[in-house]
Design a protein around this motif. Structure first.
Motif, PDB file in Angstrom:
ATOM      1  N   HIS A  73      -8.684 -37.573 -50.246  1.00 27.34           N
ATOM      2  CA  HIS A  73      -8.344 -38.748 -49.712  1.00 27.34           C
ATOM      3  C   HIS A  73      -6.795 -39.324 -50.296  1.00 27.34           C
ATOM      4  O   HIS A  73      -6.629 -39.021 -51.350  1.00 27.34           O
ATOM      5  CB  HIS A  73      -9.074 -39.951 -50.179  1.00 27.34           C
ATOM      6  N   THR A  74      -5.943 -39.591 -49.496  1.00 26.11           N
ATOM      7  CA  THR A  74      -4.719 -40.064 -49.757  1.00 26.11           C
ATOM      8  C   THR A  74      -4.789 -41.403 -50.418  1.00 26.11           C
ATOM      9  O   THR A  74      -5.536 -42.604 -50.167  1.00 26.11           O
ATOM     10  CB  THR A  74      -3.799 -40.308 -48.435  1.00 26.11           C
ATOM     11  N   GLN A  87     -12.763 -46.516 -46.190  1.00 29.97           N
ATOM     12  CA  GLN A  87     -13.832 -45.314 -47.023  1.00 29.97           C
ATOM     13  C   GLN A  87     -14.616 -46.229 -48.132  1.00 29.97           C
ATOM     14  O   GLN A  87     -13.960 -47.063 -48.623  1.00 29.97           O
ATOM     15  CB  GLN A  87     -12.838 -44.238 -47.601  1.00 29.97           C
ATOM     16  N   SER A 142      -4.277 -45.007 -51.593  1.00 28.36           N
ATOM     17  CA  SER A 142      -3.572 -46.149 -50.696  1.00 28.36           C
ATOM     18  C   SER A 142      -4.079 -47.435 -51.846  1.00 28.36           C
ATOM     19  O   SER A 142      -4.457 -48.544 -51.029  1.00 28.36           O
ATOM     20  CB  SER A 142      -4.218 -46.059 -49.561  1.00 28.36           C
ATOM     21  N   ALA A 169      -8.077 -50.405 -48.001  1.00 24.74           N
ATOM     22  CA  ALA A 169      -7.054 -49.943 -47.477  1.00 24.74           C
ATOM     23  C   ALA A 169      -7.359 -48.922 -46.351  1.00 24.74           C
ATOM     24  O   ALA A 169      -6.663 -48.932 -45.179  1.00 24.74           O
ATOM     25  CB  ALA A 169      -6.031 -49.297 -48.233  1.00 24.74           C
ATOM     26  N   THR A 170      -8.399 -48.403 -46.506  1.00 19.19           N
ATOM     27  CA  THR A 170      -8.803 -47.107 -45.773  1.00 19.19           C
ATOM     28  C   THR A 170     -10.113 -47.128 -45.014  1.00 19.19           C
ATOM     29  O   THR A 170     -10.117 -46.464 -44.097  1.00 19.19           O
ATOM     30  CB  THR A 170      -8.820 -45.955 -46.449  1.00 19.19           C
ATOM     31  N   GLY A 197      -7.675 -37.001 -46.024  1.00 16.55           N
ATOM     32  CA  GLY A 197      -8.438 -37.367 -44.769  1.00 16.55           C
ATOM     33  C   GLY A 197      -9.844 -36.875 -44.358  1.00 16.55           C
ATOM     34  O   GLY A 197     -10.048 -36.886 -43.282  1.00 16.55           O
ATOM     35  N   ARG A 241     -18.558 -41.866 -43.958  1.00 16.78           N
ATOM     36  CA  ARG A 241     -17.442 -42.484 -44.868  1.00 16.78           C
ATOM     37  C   ARG A 241     -17.950 -43.008 -45.981  1.00 16.78           C
ATOM     38  O   ARG A 241     -17.313 -44.076 -46.349  1.00 16.78           O
ATOM     39  CB  ARG A 241     -16.854 -43.652 -43.988  1.00 16.78           C
ATOM     40  N   LEU A 275      -9.611 -38.728 -56.018  1.00 17.63           N
ATOM     41  CA  LEU A 275      -9.208 -38.849 -54.473  1.00 17.63           C
ATOM     42  C   LEU A 275      -8.500 -37.594 -54.038  1.00 17.63           C
ATOM     43  O   LEU A 275      -9.002 -37.220 -52.864  1.00 17.63           O
ATOM     44  CB  LEU A 275      -7.896 -40.205 -54.605  1.00 17.63           C
ATOM     45  N   GLN A 291      -8.863 -49.208 -52.867  1.00 14.24           N
ATOM     46  CA  GLN A 291      -8.892 -48.125 -51.795  1.00 14.24           C
ATOM     47  C   GLN A 291      -9.633 -48.331 -50.403  1.00 14.24           C
ATOM     48  O   GLN A 291      -9.091 -48.024 -49.466  1.00 14.24           O
ATOM     49  CB  GLN A 291      -9.277 -46.718 -52.438  1.00 14.24           C
ATOM     50  N   SER A 292     -10.975 -48.827 -50.761  1.00  8.89           N
ATOM     51  CA  SER A 292     -11.764 -49.094 -49.291  1.00  8.89           C
ATOM     52  C   SER A 292     -11.205 -50.054 -48.510  1.00  8.89           C
ATOM     53  O   SER A 292     -11.016 -49.948 -47.559  1.00  8.89           O
ATOM     54  CB  SER A 292     -13.052 -49.534 -50.061  1.00  8.89           C
TER      55      SER A 292
END
Length: 273
Positions: free
Chosen positions: A250-251, A50, A253, A47-48, A271, A18, A245, A44-45
């Motif tokens: 990756h979506t 990643q 976010s 939220a996800t 994803g 990840r 992204l 982004q990290s």
């Protein structure tokens, strides 16, 4: 201890699960891209989950003029080979006007040069450029008419305008701040951008480019201007982030940086991270 006792790393460490490696090619005097992008990807990290790391190669540029910009273009392949040594997943060529100075549509060729150099170096990677990301993102959003703010001298702002219009997007108005020293561009106060944007002639506009330059700081103002004006607001940096992204699957976010990075215009599922 002798030199023979020292073990040198001969290849990049394997990526952790990840984790994505982002390569940047930036002008030597750039101080903004390596601050705004990590902040966006930090959100982004959050939220996800990643994780993203950043690895840069630098090409000489001090004055934002046509001569230095064209000279920088010739260094793109060498920079791509250098940054690909880190086995990055995606490379972003983060100098919008260096590409646009070559004429409308030049991002396609520049991205091919970078992709080819990384591939020949044994570390193929997805590639985007700030110039390509800006026009492709506007097209994906369905923006046919825009207004923009740029830090450049008038001739370079006109060049950017013509490049965007060459992609089929009408520029209703462009404010030029007329700063030619790249370090000075990076020192501009982003909190003044809402006031500057209010002077844009934006009747009929579908979107606003708040910063048509990866060096002009704008992140603190993006959401403010979007909320105030009721129009989508993007910048060279947010468009580049969006395409990175997408390249990674990756979506978006990301909060507080406009609808684009919050996922309002996402058309592709994500994803793969």
């Amino acid at each position: 201890m002798s030199l023979s006792d020292i073990t040198c790393e001969t290849a990049p460490e394997p990526k952790a699960a990840r984790t994505s490696r982002v390569g940047l090619i930036v002008p030597s005097s750039n101080t903004t891209m390596e601050t705004e992008l990590p902040e966006l990807f930090r959100r982004q990290s959050e939220a996800t989950g990643q994780r993203y790391t950043f690895h840069s190669a630098r090409a000489g540029l001090k004055q934002v003029n046509r001569e230095e910009l064209l000279a920088m273009v010739g260094k793109a392949g060498d920079c791509a080979r250098a940054v690909s040594d880190a086995d990055v997943d995606v490379i972003a060529y983060a100098c919008l006007v260096a590409v646009m100075a070559q004429g409308p549509g030049a991002h396609t060729g520049s991205e091919e040069v970078i992709a080819s150099a990384a591939r020949e170096n044994g570390h193929p990677a997805e590639v985007t450029s700030s110039a390509g990301a800006l026009v492709r993102t506007l097209q994906e959003m369905g923006a046919r008419k825009i207004a923009m703010v740029a830090p450049y001298m008038l001739p370079l702002t006109q060049m950017v305008r013509e490049y965007i219009e060459g992609a089929g997007i009408e520029v209703l108005d462009a404010i030029s701040l007329e700063v030619d020293d790249n370090l000075a561009v990076g020192a501009l106060d982003p909190h003044k951008l809402p006031e500057i944007a209010r002077d844009l002639k934006r009747e009929g506009a579908d979107a606003i480019i708040l910063s048509a330059c990866v060096q002009m700081p704008s992140l603190p103002a993006v959401q403010v201007v979007e909320d105030e004006m009721g129009l989508p607001v993007i910048t060279a940096a947010t468009a580049t982030t969006y395409e990175i992204l997408k390249a990674l699957g990756h979506t978006p976010s990301i909060t507080g940086a406009g609808g684009l990075l919050a996922g309002a215009y996402t058309t592709a599922a994500a994803g793969r991270g």
